[in-house]
Write a protein that holds these residues in place. Sequence first.
Motif, PDB file in Angstrom:
ATOM      1  N   LYS A  16     -41.814 -10.568 -25.540  1.00  0.00           N
ATOM      2  CA  LYS A  16     -43.007  -9.713 -25.408  1.00  0.00           C
ATOM      3  C   LYS A  16     -44.224 -10.543 -24.996  1.00  0.00           C
ATOM      4  N   MET A  17     -44.354 -11.730 -25.566  1.00  0.00           N
ATOM      5  CA  MET A  17     -45.495 -12.584 -25.232  1.00  0.00           C
ATOM      6  C   MET A  17     -45.423 -13.026 -23.770  1.00  0.00           C
ATOM      7  N   TYR A  18     -44.231 -13.448 -23.315  1.00  0.00           N
ATOM      8  CA  TYR A  18     -44.083 -13.837 -21.911  1.00  0.00           C
ATOM      9  C   TYR A  18     -44.374 -12.666 -20.973  1.00  0.00           C
ATOM     10  N   LEU A  19     -43.922 -11.490 -21.341  1.00  0.00           N
ATOM     11  CA  LEU A  19     -44.183 -10.314 -20.515  1.00  0.00           C
ATOM     12  C   LEU A  19     -45.683 -10.039 -20.424  1.00  0.00           C
ATOM     13  N   THR A  20     -46.371 -10.154 -21.541  1.00  0.00           N
ATOM     14  CA  THR A  20     -47.820  -9.930 -21.554  1.00  0.00           C
ATOM     15  C   THR A  20     -48.540 -10.991 -20.739  1.00  0.00           C
ATOM     16  N   VAL A  21     -48.204 -12.245 -20.974  1.00  0.00           N
ATOM     17  CA  VAL A  21     -48.873 -13.356 -20.286  1.00  0.00           C
ATOM     18  C   VAL A  21     -48.616 -13.318 -18.782  1.00  0.00           C
ATOM     19  N   SER A  22     -47.490 -12.768 -18.380  1.00  0.00           N
ATOM     20  CA  SER A  22     -47.149 -12.747 -16.950  1.00  0.00           C
ATOM     21  C   SER A  22     -48.184 -12.020 -16.105  1.00  0.00           C
ATOM     22  N   GLY A  23     -48.939 -11.117 -16.709  1.00  0.00           N
ATOM     23  CA  GLY A  23     -49.928 -10.358 -15.953  1.00  0.00           C
ATOM     24  C   GLY A  23     -51.371 -10.753 -16.204  1.00  0.00           C
ATOM     25  N   LEU A  24     -51.602 -11.754 -17.068  1.00  0.00           N
ATOM     26  CA  LEU A  24     -52.974 -12.164 -17.362  1.00  0.00           C
ATOM     27  C   LEU A  24     -53.646 -12.751 -16.128  1.00  0.00           C
ATOM     28  N   ASP A  25     -54.849 -12.318 -15.884  1.00  0.00           N
ATOM     29  CA  ASP A  25     -55.656 -12.798 -14.758  1.00  0.00           C
ATOM     30  C   ASP A  25     -54.972 -12.613 -13.412  1.00  0.00           C
ATOM     31  N   LYS A  26     -54.128 -11.622 -13.316  1.00  0.00           N
ATOM     32  CA  LYS A  26     -53.441 -11.334 -12.054  1.00  0.00           C
ATOM     33  C   LYS A  26     -53.984 -10.024 -11.489  1.00  0.00           C
ATOM     34  N   THR A  27     -53.947  -9.894 -10.175  1.00  0.00           N
ATOM     35  CA  THR A  27     -54.336  -8.640  -9.564  1.00  0.00           C
ATOM     36  C   THR A  27     -53.228  -7.620  -9.792  1.00  0.00           C
ATOM     37  N   ASN A  75     -49.186  -7.860  -9.325  1.00  0.00           N
ATOM     38  CA  ASN A  75     -48.753  -9.268  -9.261  1.00  0.00           C
ATOM     39  C   ASN A  75     -48.587  -9.804 -10.678  1.00  0.00           C
ATOM     40  N   ARG A  76     -47.486 -10.486 -10.906  1.00  0.00           N
ATOM     41  CA  ARG A  76     -47.229 -11.120 -12.191  1.00  0.00           C
ATOM     42  C   ARG A  76     -46.615 -12.483 -11.941  1.00  0.00           C
ATOM     43  N   ASP A  77     -46.687 -13.341 -12.937  1.00  0.00           N
ATOM     44  CA  ASP A  77     -46.084 -14.665 -12.845  1.00  0.00           C
ATOM     45  C   ASP A  77     -44.571 -14.527 -12.996  1.00  0.00           C
ATOM     46  N   LEU A  89     -41.992 -13.706 -16.231  1.00  0.00           N
ATOM     47  CA  LEU A  89     -41.121 -12.524 -16.193  1.00  0.00           C
ATOM     48  C   LEU A  89     -39.658 -12.908 -16.388  1.00  0.00           C
ATOM     49  N   ASP A  90     -39.239 -13.995 -15.746  1.00  0.00           N
ATOM     50  CA  ASP A  90     -37.854 -14.460 -15.896  1.00  0.00           C
ATOM     51  C   ASP A  90     -37.568 -14.872 -17.339  1.00  0.00           C
ATOM     52  N   SER A  91     -38.521 -15.568 -17.968  1.00  0.00           N
ATOM     53  CA  SER A  91     -38.354 -15.969 -19.370  1.00  0.00           C
ATOM     54  C   SER A  91     -38.233 -14.738 -20.264  1.00  0.00           C
TER      55      SER A  91
END
Length: 184
Positions: free
Chosen positions: A113-124, A127-129, A133-135
């Motif tokens: 859940k944390m990786y999913l949340t962080v994947s979109g921080l400061d992204k347009t 777009n996600r990291d 997302l893979d993690s």
Amino acid sequence: YKAFYKIISQSNIAMQNIESSKGQISDAIRNEAIGECHFMRGMAYYFLVSNWGAVPVVYDNIAQLGDSVQRNTIESVWQFIIRDFQTAVNDLPVTAYQSWRVNKWSAKAMLAKMYLTVSGLDKTEGNRDQNDLDSAKILAGDVVHNSGMTLDPSYYDLFTSASNNSANNNPESLFSLEWMPYSN
């Protein structure tokens, strides 16, 4: 806000006490207890950063007592949370010694859940990291396929007491806040 910092403070104190008790308890029990502390501290910081953004990170109540506590950046709080959950994954057992305690699957689910949340921080938008997302996908897939947990057969019952046992959990609970009535 204050309640979350109480959880953090209690987790920090418990970790220090557990570390100082070397030789008095087994390594397995020590690791499980420290894993639980990291899990709870990570959850507290998750709620803090999600609701208030940049917050102070307190990792040692005594050492930081005299410091002027400053807010950390949102990114550094998330990094701290992820490290706490990674430690919890490493320290917690696959099966907790009591059914209502957190275990490795609880920590893996929250780390996903944390990786999913962080994947979109400061992204347009849109777009996600991809690494985050893979993690999240790997961790969540491991929990779904290997934890032995099942979905409650009735979605409706998730919102009633029908599927809850005496510990206020249902068959799909990996972690839940337990609510008790307040009385004076």
